[in-house]
Enzyme design. Sequence first.
Site, short mmCIF file in Angstrom:
data_model
loop_
_atom_site.label_atom_id
_atom_site.label_comp_id
_atom_site.label_asym_id
_atom_site.label_seq_id
_atom_site.Cartn_x
_atom_site.Cartn_y
_atom_site.Cartn_z
N ARG A 50 40.62 42.95 28.60
CA ARG A 50 41.38 43.78 29.53
C ARG A 50 40.41 44.77 30.16
NH1 ARG A 50 39.54 47.61 27.40
NH2 ARG A 50 40.86 48.85 28.76
N GLY A 51 40.94 45.56 31.12
CA GLY A 51 40.06 46.42 31.90
C GLY A 51 39.69 45.67 33.18
N ALA A 52 39.83 46.35 34.32
CA ALA A 52 39.74 45.64 35.60
C ALA A 52 38.43 44.85 35.77
CB ALA A 52 39.94 46.63 36.75
N ARG A 93 47.47 39.06 36.08
CA ARG A 93 47.75 40.50 36.06
C ARG A 93 47.63 41.02 37.50
NH1 ARG A 93 45.32 44.08 31.47
NH2 ARG A 93 47.29 45.16 31.87
N GLN A 202 44.74 51.51 23.70
CA GLN A 202 43.35 51.26 24.09
C GLN A 202 42.45 52.45 23.76
OE1 GLN A 202 46.02 50.66 26.02
NE2 GLN A 202 45.69 48.99 27.46
N ASP A 243 42.13 50.71 38.16
CA ASP A 243 42.43 49.30 38.37
C ASP A 243 42.40 48.92 39.83
OD1 ASP A 243 43.41 49.58 35.52
OD2 ASP A 243 43.57 47.43 35.94
N ASN A 253 45.82 53.40 37.79
CA ASN A 253 45.13 53.26 36.49
C ASN A 253 46.22 53.22 35.41
OD1 ASN A 253 42.62 53.07 34.99
ND2 ASN A 253 43.11 55.09 34.19
N LYS A 254 45.78 53.08 34.19
CA LYS A 254 46.70 52.95 33.05
C LYS A 254 47.82 53.99 33.07
CE LYS A 254 46.83 50.45 30.56
NZ LYS A 254 47.80 49.32 30.72
O1 MRU Z 1 45.94 47.29 30.62
P1 MRU Z 1 44.46 47.47 30.62
O2 MRU Z 1 43.90 47.78 29.27
O3 MRU Z 1 43.76 46.32 31.30
O4 MRU Z 1 44.20 48.76 31.53
C1 MRU Z 1 42.88 49.15 31.73
C2 MRU Z 1 42.75 50.40 32.50
O5 MRU Z 1 43.70 50.98 32.96
C3 MRU Z 1 41.34 50.86 32.80
O6 MRU Z 1 41.29 52.25 32.88
C4 MRU Z 1 40.87 50.27 34.12
O7 MRU Z 1 41.08 48.88 34.17
C5 MRU Z 1 39.43 50.54 34.35
S1 MRU Z 1 38.39 49.65 33.23
C6 MRU Z 1 36.77 50.01 33.60
#
Ligand code: MRU
Length: 355
Positions: A50-52, A93, A202, A243, A253-254
């Site tokens: 996970r993470g963009a 996603r 996370q 994201d 973002n999250k």
């Molecule tokens: O649901 P996730 O864990 O994929 O969400 C991730 C985030 O919100 C991160 O802050 C974002 O993707 C940046 S990762 C460098």
Amino acid sequence: MSEPEPWFTLGWSDAGVELLDQRLLPDREEVLVCRSVEEVACAIEDLVVRGAPAIGCTAALGMALAARQAIGLDAAAFGAALDAAHARLAATRPTAINLFWALDRMARTRAALQSEGHDVAATAEALREEALVIVVEDGEICRQLGRAGVELVPDGSRILTHCNAGALATSAYGTALGVVRAAVDAGRRVSVLADETRPFLQGARLTAWEMQRDGIPVSVITDNMAAHLMQQGEVDLIVVGADRVAANGDVANKIGTYGLAVLAHAHDIPFYVAAPISTIDPATATGAEIPIEERGREEVANFGNRPIVPDNVPVRHPAFDVTPARYVTALVTERGVLRDPDGAGIARLLRDTRS
Ligand code: MRU
């Protein structure tokens, strides 16, 4: 320079696409091998990875896997198989723009190879190489971005972050945590407050694990403690990842990030967003147009394996929120620090990047 992370986040092997299974951290470090595009897509959906930026890298590797598995086909069937793989991965996603950015880059590479008349096997090999370039570049970009952000981190900073925007969310080093790492590399003494980040945790599971591994002081707080600690003067700055950044500077973002930004504004604390240029989406005019992923019941209605919501009581689960650009003190990219990001600043940044 800090060393490469002593763990593996994602990569390619003869067996398939390899991913550190982030669902199991911090208890266990296990690598999951995805042997088909469907397995790669499910791994993205289930938050194995996970993470963009990491999602983008994984999708690129997924396309390389699709190409390798289609090598025996004729050109038309090969193209159809790759189109299907692209569509499946794109449906995993919706919020992280890096997913679509990476898939588009792989599609452009494929189109160029086909127009040059390469056969199926050569195209598959070139797609594998392109995916590996995306992975390597991502780590390099994070290091550049981190170095650019050091100027925002005074010695002694107590840094609040949300979710995990670290080496686990990219191919290496991280974005928000890349700024933290670079500050440490530059000799700044810092400490990190990691928001737990309900519901998938996370922050508690991943950010704390990464920081502990690097020997960077970190404390975990539950999400509802952030306001109190800001009021008590225990937070000097906030840095988060993104994201998707819209053309006007709004940031998805999250879930929970928007609340932090408003709190930061109320307490006069700088609120920084660290993201590569590939996270900026010029085709999305404002944050209102960013699709927000709605996830299922399980993650909200359970804590670990334990149910915490009565059966039959519905839950809501928007996985991201949008922070208006006016709350963002600066956007940190591999091209430097953009203060008070707005439409004009973002357009200038993208123009300078292209030239
Ligand atoms: O649901 P996730 O864990 O994929 O969400 C991730 C985030 O919100 C991160 O802050 C974002 O993707 C940046 S990762 C460098």
